[in-house]
Design a protein around this motif. Structure first.
Motif, mmCIF file in Angstrom:
data_model
loop_
_atom_site.group_PDB
_atom_site.id
_atom_site.type_symbol
_atom_site.label_atom_id
_atom_site.label_comp_id
_atom_site.label_asym_id
_atom_site.label_seq_id
_atom_site.Cartn_x
_atom_site.Cartn_y
_atom_site.Cartn_z
ATOM 1 N N ILE A 51 -46.010 4.238 -12.354
ATOM 2 C CA ILE A 51 -47.187 3.638 -12.988
ATOM 3 C C ILE A 51 -47.010 2.122 -13.066
ATOM 4 O O ILE A 51 -45.916 1.618 -13.352
ATOM 5 C CB ILE A 51 -47.382 4.201 -14.410
ATOM 6 N N ASP A 52 -48.081 1.392 -12.801
ATOM 7 C CA ASP A 52 -48.042 -0.061 -12.910
ATOM 8 C C ASP A 52 -48.220 -0.474 -14.370
ATOM 9 O O ASP A 52 -49.245 -1.035 -14.788
ATOM 10 C CB ASP A 52 -49.130 -0.685 -12.035
ATOM 11 N N ALA A 53 -47.216 -0.147 -15.159
ATOM 12 C CA ALA A 53 -47.211 -0.486 -16.584
ATOM 13 C C ALA A 53 -45.753 -0.490 -17.046
ATOM 14 O O ALA A 53 -44.890 0.150 -16.422
ATOM 15 C CB ALA A 53 -48.016 0.527 -17.395
ATOM 16 N N SER A 108 -38.315 9.660 -17.412
ATOM 17 C CA SER A 108 -38.206 8.282 -16.932
ATOM 18 C C SER A 108 -39.479 7.473 -17.157
ATOM 19 O O SER A 108 -39.497 6.257 -16.922
ATOM 20 C CB SER A 108 -37.894 8.285 -15.437
ATOM 21 N N GLY A 109 -40.567 8.159 -17.564
ATOM 22 C CA GLY A 109 -41.848 7.488 -17.685
ATOM 23 C C GLY A 109 -42.674 7.552 -16.417
ATOM 24 O O GLY A 109 -43.759 6.966 -16.350
ATOM 25 N N ARG A 110 -42.167 8.266 -15.433
ATOM 26 C CA ARG A 110 -42.940 8.487 -14.216
ATOM 27 C C ARG A 110 -43.640 9.847 -14.297
ATOM 28 O O ARG A 110 -43.392 10.621 -15.228
ATOM 29 C CB ARG A 110 -42.048 8.372 -12.983
ATOM 30 N N LEU A 111 -44.516 10.105 -13.350
ATOM 31 C CA LEU A 111 -45.364 11.291 -13.426
ATOM 32 C C LEU A 111 -45.062 12.260 -12.300
ATOM 33 O O LEU A 111 -44.896 11.859 -11.148
ATOM 34 C CB LEU A 111 -46.848 10.887 -13.343
ATOM 35 N N LYS A 112 -45.011 13.539 -12.645
ATOM 36 C CA LYS A 112 -44.952 14.591 -11.636
ATOM 37 C C LYS A 112 -46.376 15.039 -11.349
ATOM 38 O O LYS A 112 -47.213 15.118 -12.255
ATOM 39 C CB LYS A 112 -44.109 15.771 -12.127
ATOM 40 N N LEU A 113 -46.666 15.352 -10.073
ATOM 41 C CA LEU A 113 -48.020 15.697 -9.649
ATOM 42 C C LEU A 113 -48.170 17.176 -9.340
ATOM 43 O O LEU A 113 -47.208 17.855 -8.975
ATOM 44 C CB LEU A 113 -48.391 14.900 -8.394
ATOM 45 N N GLY A 150 -45.810 6.946 -0.478
ATOM 46 C CA GLY A 150 -46.039 5.512 -0.393
ATOM 47 C C GLY A 150 -47.469 5.095 -0.672
ATOM 48 O O GLY A 150 -47.796 3.897 -0.588
ATOM 49 N N GLU A 151 -48.320 6.041 -1.032
ATOM 50 C CA GLU A 151 -49.744 5.736 -1.239
ATOM 51 C C GLU A 151 -49.989 5.138 -2.619
ATOM 52 O O GLU A 151 -49.398 5.546 -3.611
ATOM 53 C CB GLU A 151 -50.572 7.012 -1.083
ATOM 54 N N TYR A 152 -50.888 4.141 -2.661
ATOM 55 C CA TYR A 152 -51.385 3.651 -3.930
ATOM 56 C C TYR A 152 -52.343 4.684 -4.522
ATOM 57 O O TYR A 152 -53.041 5.394 -3.789
ATOM 58 C CB TYR A 152 -52.126 2.331 -3.761
ATOM 59 N N CYS A 153 -52.386 4.772 -5.834
ATOM 60 C CA CYS A 153 -53.231 5.764 -6.490
ATOM 61 C C CYS A 153 -53.771 5.205 -7.799
ATOM 62 O O CYS A 153 -53.371 4.128 -8.254
ATOM 63 C CB CYS A 153 -52.443 7.055 -6.748
ATOM 64 N N GLU A 154 -54.694 5.960 -8.370
ATOM 65 C CA GLU A 154 -55.228 5.644 -9.686
ATOM 66 C C GLU A 154 -55.099 6.871 -10.569
ATOM 67 O O GLU A 154 -55.338 7.997 -10.108
ATOM 68 C CB GLU A 154 -56.696 5.217 -9.615
ATOM 69 N N TYR A 190 -55.455 3.618 -14.651
ATOM 70 C CA TYR A 190 -54.229 2.882 -14.377
ATOM 71 C C TYR A 190 -53.872 3.060 -12.906
ATOM 72 O O TYR A 190 -54.110 4.112 -12.313
ATOM 73 C CB TYR A 190 -53.072 3.394 -15.246
ATOM 74 N N THR A 191 -53.315 2.033 -12.313
ATOM 75 C CA THR A 191 -52.880 2.111 -10.922
ATOM 76 C C THR A 191 -51.416 2.519 -10.851
ATOM 77 O O THR A 191 -50.662 2.411 -11.831
ATOM 78 C CB THR A 191 -53.076 0.766 -10.205
ATOM 79 N N GLY A 192 -51.021 2.980 -9.680
ATOM 80 C CA GLY A 192 -49.640 3.381 -9.470
ATOM 81 C C GLY A 192 -49.356 3.583 -7.999
ATOM 82 O O GLY A 192 -50.208 3.351 -7.135
ATOM 83 N N THR A 193 -48.139 4.026 -7.705
ATOM 84 C CA THR A 193 -47.707 4.298 -6.333
ATOM 85 C C THR A 193 -46.996 5.636 -6.307
ATOM 86 O O THR A 193 -46.197 5.944 -7.201
ATOM 87 C CB THR A 193 -46.754 3.200 -5.830
#
Length: 351
Positions: A147-149, A85-90, A103-107, A116-119
């Motif tokens: 990701i905010d992109a 989907s273009g999202r990231l697994k941690l 719900g946390e903002y991250c980099e 890059y920033t994200g949530t």
């Protein structure tokens, strides 16, 4: 002798420290900050091969040394997978739970130096789409980074330079209240790092000659268990870790006193040093609490487990909601710094 340093300086230093991303393994920038702080005090420093920062203040007794540590590395994550989907697994760095970062903002910090920033969100976040959104388990499979992109595929994500192994840091959301509270992620252990740096500043300003040569280690691998287990001189006989005091049911630690740990998951801390710390607290009207942390280990316990023949102890400010949205109060910072100050000036070894 000067009065107690302005606690507002300590709080401002904490704010600066928590605002520098430094999950374990990605600590060069925050170590540089600490190094610059000490160089401005004309304190010589050196880096360990593991990336930690070492400093030393000479004392009258050069045959028996002390060592104080605080760790600057924090909880964080790494990119485990770029999803279809273009999202990231941690993959998590350190001991915490996924629900604490929902719900946390991250980099996202790429190896090329871009950020890059994200949530961090549940995959099943939208209640208008997912009937059981509230019941889904908060785990690696269900949580992801948005990701905010403008990306919707692995190829588009990789064009940004984001790849597996990139570090992910969490927004500290630091806030200092008018009534003395400081709340932020990563007070573990940047509150103690600030206290230790302020202590060194005070000792330099007062031109104090310590009774024992004293080493200071800003360690950078504590959250994964081995930050302070090396670079200990053969002359070192006492080793005091400055880390958070954990609060919760059954605990005596609070946000207003210095916590003196008597035992954690690795076992009891040295009885003689513990009694010495209590004596110093009572003699100097320092408010303290004795406590046991059941699921905890420190740089001092790591040093003991690595085979060093030292006396070890652990103290620190009381921190609420450890490894999540943490909070402490300036009273705890003051009591902690007072105890450390009187400890380094004391002329008795505990063993």
């Amino acid at each position: 002798m000067s009065t107690y340093p302005n606690v507002n300086e300590t709080k401002e230093l904490i704010k600066q420290l928590v605002s520098i991303p430094s999950p374990t393994g990605y600590t060069a920038n925050v170590i540089q900050f600490a190094e610059d702080f000490l160089k401005n005090l004309n304190v010589e420093t050196k880096r360990s091969r593991k990336g930690g920062l070492l400093a030393m203040l000479p004392g009258k007794n050069q045959d028996e040394h002390r060592m104080l540590t605080a760790h600057v590395d924090t909880l964080g994550a790494m990119v485990k997978e770029v999803k279809s989907s273009g999202r990231l697994k941690l993959d998590l760095i350190g001991g915490f739970r996924y629900n604490s970062i929902e719900g946390e903002y991250c980099e996202i910090h790429t190896s090329s130096g871009k950020t890059y920033t994200g949530t961090i969100l549940m995959h099943q976040t939208s209640v208008h789409v997912y009937k059981d959104a509230g019941k889904a388990e908060r785990n690696q499979e269900n949580m992801e980074v948005r990701i905010d992109a403008e990306v919707s595929s692995p190829e588009e994500v990789r064009e940004l330079g984001i790849e597996v192994g990139d570090f992910v840091s969490f927004d500290p959301r630091v806030e200092i209240t008018e009534n003395g509270f400081i709340k932020s992620r990563h007070l573990d252990d940047k509150a103690s790092v600030a206290i230790l740096l302020q202590l060194i500043k005070r000792l330099k300003e007062e031109n104090v000659t310590l009774p024992y040569t004293t080493h200071f280690l800003i360690s950078n691998n504590e959250e994964i268990g081995y930050g302070g287990n090396s670079n200990i001189t053969p002359e070192t006989v006492e080793y005091l870790a400055i880390d958070m005091g954990a609060m919760g049911d059954g605990q005596s630690t609070d946000e207003y006193t210095v916590s003196i740990c008597v035992k954690d998951a690795t076992g009891p801390y040295h009885y003689g040093l513990r009694k010495r710390l209590v004596e110093l607290a009572e003699k100097n009207s320092i408010e303290y609490k004795l406590d046991i942390y059941p699921y905890y280990g420190s740089d001092a316990s790591a040093a003991i487990k690595s085979g060093h023949d030292i006396v070890h102890g652990l103290i620190g400010p009381g921190i609420d909601s450890s490894h999540a949205f943490e909070r402490t109060h300036e009273k705890s910072l003051i009591n902690t710094e007072k105890l450390i100050y009187h400890y380094v000036l004391s002329d008795m070894i505990a063993y």
